[in-house]
Design an enzyme around this catalytic site. Structure first.
Site: not given
Ligand code: BG6
Length: 495
Positions: A203, A392
């Protein structure tokens, strides 16, 4: 046609600072995550620090979208009396064989994980990497290969070495480019034949926010952010070059935090705002990494704000010569931008916008958009014409485990069903070349945003609470069996 291609890379994603643990084992040095406390949906995480000259200690709140204020001379450090979720995380360090067997049972074709840079170079300036660190990841990759699971490795996922912060002012310092390329070259050489899919900076555009966590800069100014971005772009280009030279099979992707943006109304002001935000929050980072060129609007922004693009001789050619091979991105939902009175602020991974009244959201305000991935794929492919990889996507939920150790997570299954269907349409209706899909947090891990454990994403439940207590035992959720069926049927069986 409701199927995915046979060679589609189904899998899941993790990151060392949220999953690995063993923060001071195997000779690893500290990262910025190791000094970041746990928070909650309503309480921000904090970075703990000391001012070495006076001995004063304190904390600074994590600020998504805002500036984090550190006192002059403050150096992040571990302090007694605080809980740091990265220290144990969910302990992949000691559970990797068991975890990989679970991934294999689901039929994973790929597994996304990151390498903690200070595990390989505890001393960033040394010419000798840590054999213990190298060996740990080698064992993990061999274990994955044993089951035919292709590793997808992020070189930097919020694992900013502390030394980078204290000695260099993070990525604002150009010397860091060489240090990073030394690290990436080391791992390319060592893992040749074991790993071929690599991602550079997780990211990368999140450096717009949370600069200590993403680029290791404590007192971010617009100029320092511009320098940090340029230095990561140069490091990316040199990393692509090294990867291709060391093994022609290597493929290096950039990684963008992305969300399709909707104007709240058809008022042209709303549409213009959505365009503007999209360019500034996402596109310019991808423009440089995928095409090697800074877009005109970004150069104009710099000019207006008296920011200098500190290019040196040869930089432009370097950026243009080594763009990334594919574009990977995270996408949890869409965003809304508007100029009129609105119904409230939405949640999201730093990319907050307005609430979308047409969508349902989870307890953290993250909404499910059934067409999100298809729209995202089309927007990104139309612009860059390179293969895409969704690395993701997923939904955090406060899962309940029953007495007989079951987790009935139909909300997760519903979310995934809609998102997988949306990807399938992108491939079959729109012809998008999508390499694969890695669901975020496939085995429960610690939340990056809040540091909580209870915001769970996984197919596998890990017995641990928000303070790090628990057996760390692993239990299969209902979604585990559902995803297994999905993979087995090439994405056709989503019931
Ligand atoms: C992304 C990141 O922004 O979102 C991850 O690359 C992160 O590291 C994921 O865990 C989900 O966000 P969160 O805050 O729910 O863990």
């Amino acid at each position: 046609m409701n199927k995915f291609p046979k060679d589609f890379l189904w899998g899941g994603a993790t990151a060392a600072n949220q999953y690995e643990g063993g923060y001071n084992e195997g000779g690893k040095a500290l990262t910025i995550s190791d000094v970041t406390t746990a928070g909650s949906h309503t309480k921000p995480r904090e970075i703990t620090w000391i001012i070495p000259e006076t001995g004063e200690t304190g904390t600074t709140k994590f600020a998504f979208g805002g500036k984090m204020e550190f006192p002059k001379g403050a150096v992040p450090c571990v302090l007694d009396g605080y809980y740091y979720p990265s220290h144990q995380a969910t302990d992949f360090y000691h559970h990797y064989k068991e975890d990989i067997a679970l991934l294999a049972e689901m039929g994973f074709k790929t597994f996304r994980m990151s390498i903690a840079w200070p595990r390989i170079y505890p001393d960033l300036e040394s010419d000798t990497p840590s054999e213990e660190g190298l060996k740990f990841y080698e064992d993990v990759f061999k274990e994955l290969n044993k089951y035919g699971i292709e590793p997808l490795v992020t070189l930097a996922h919020f694992e900013i070495p502390m030394e980078l912060v204290t000695k260099y002012d993070g990525w604002a310092n150009r010397k860091v480019v060489d240090l990073f390329v030394k690290f990436s070259t080391t791992v390319f050489k060592r893992y040749k034949g074991l790993v071929k899919y690599w991602l550079t900076f997780n990211e990368i555009n999140m450096m717009e926010f949370m600069t200590p966590m993403t680029v290791g800069v404590l007192d971010a100014t617009p100029q320092k952010k511009a320098d940090a971005a340029l230095h990561q772009f140069l490091a990316s280009a040199l990393t692509v070059k090294a990867a291709h030279e060391i093994d022609e099979n290597n493929k290096v992707g950039m990684m963008l935090a992305y969300q399709p943006l909707y104007g709240e109304t058809c008022d042209p002001e709303d549409q213009l705002l959505a365009l503007h935000v999209g360019q500034r929050q996402f596109y310019w980072y991808a423009d440089v990494q995928m095409t090697g060129k800074y877009p005109a609007y970004k150069l104009k922004d710099y000019e207006r704000n008296n920011v200098t693009l500190n290019l040196q001789d040869g930089d432009k050619e370097l950026l243009e010569s080594y763009p990334c091979d594919f574009l990977s991105f995270s996408c949890y939902g869409s965003g809304v931008q508007g100029t009129h009175e609105n119904g409230g602020v939405a949640g999201g991974n730093g990319l907050m916008g307005r609430k979308n009244p047409y969508l349902d959201a989870n307890a953290w305000g993250w909404a499910t958009d059934p067409h999100c991935l298809r729209i995202a794929c089309n927007q990104l492919y139309d612009r860059y014409h390179k293969p895409l990889f969704i690395v993701e996507n997923g939904i955090g939920w406060a899962d309940e485990i029953t007495e007989d150790k079951q987790v009935h997570d139909d909300y997760r299954i519903n979310y995934l069903r809609l998102n997988i269907k949306s990807m399938c349409d992108a491939i079959n209706i729109d012809g998008i070349p999508l390499l694969g899909y890695t669901m975020w947090g496939c085995i429960d891990l610690v939340s990056a945003g809040t540091g909580e454990m209870k915001k769970r994403y996984g197919f596998v439940y890990v017995d641990m609470d928000d303070e790090g207590n628990g057996t760390l035992n692993r239990y299969k959720k209902d979604s585990f069996y559902w995803y297994k069926k999905c993979i087995e049927s090439d994405g056709e069986n989503l019931d």
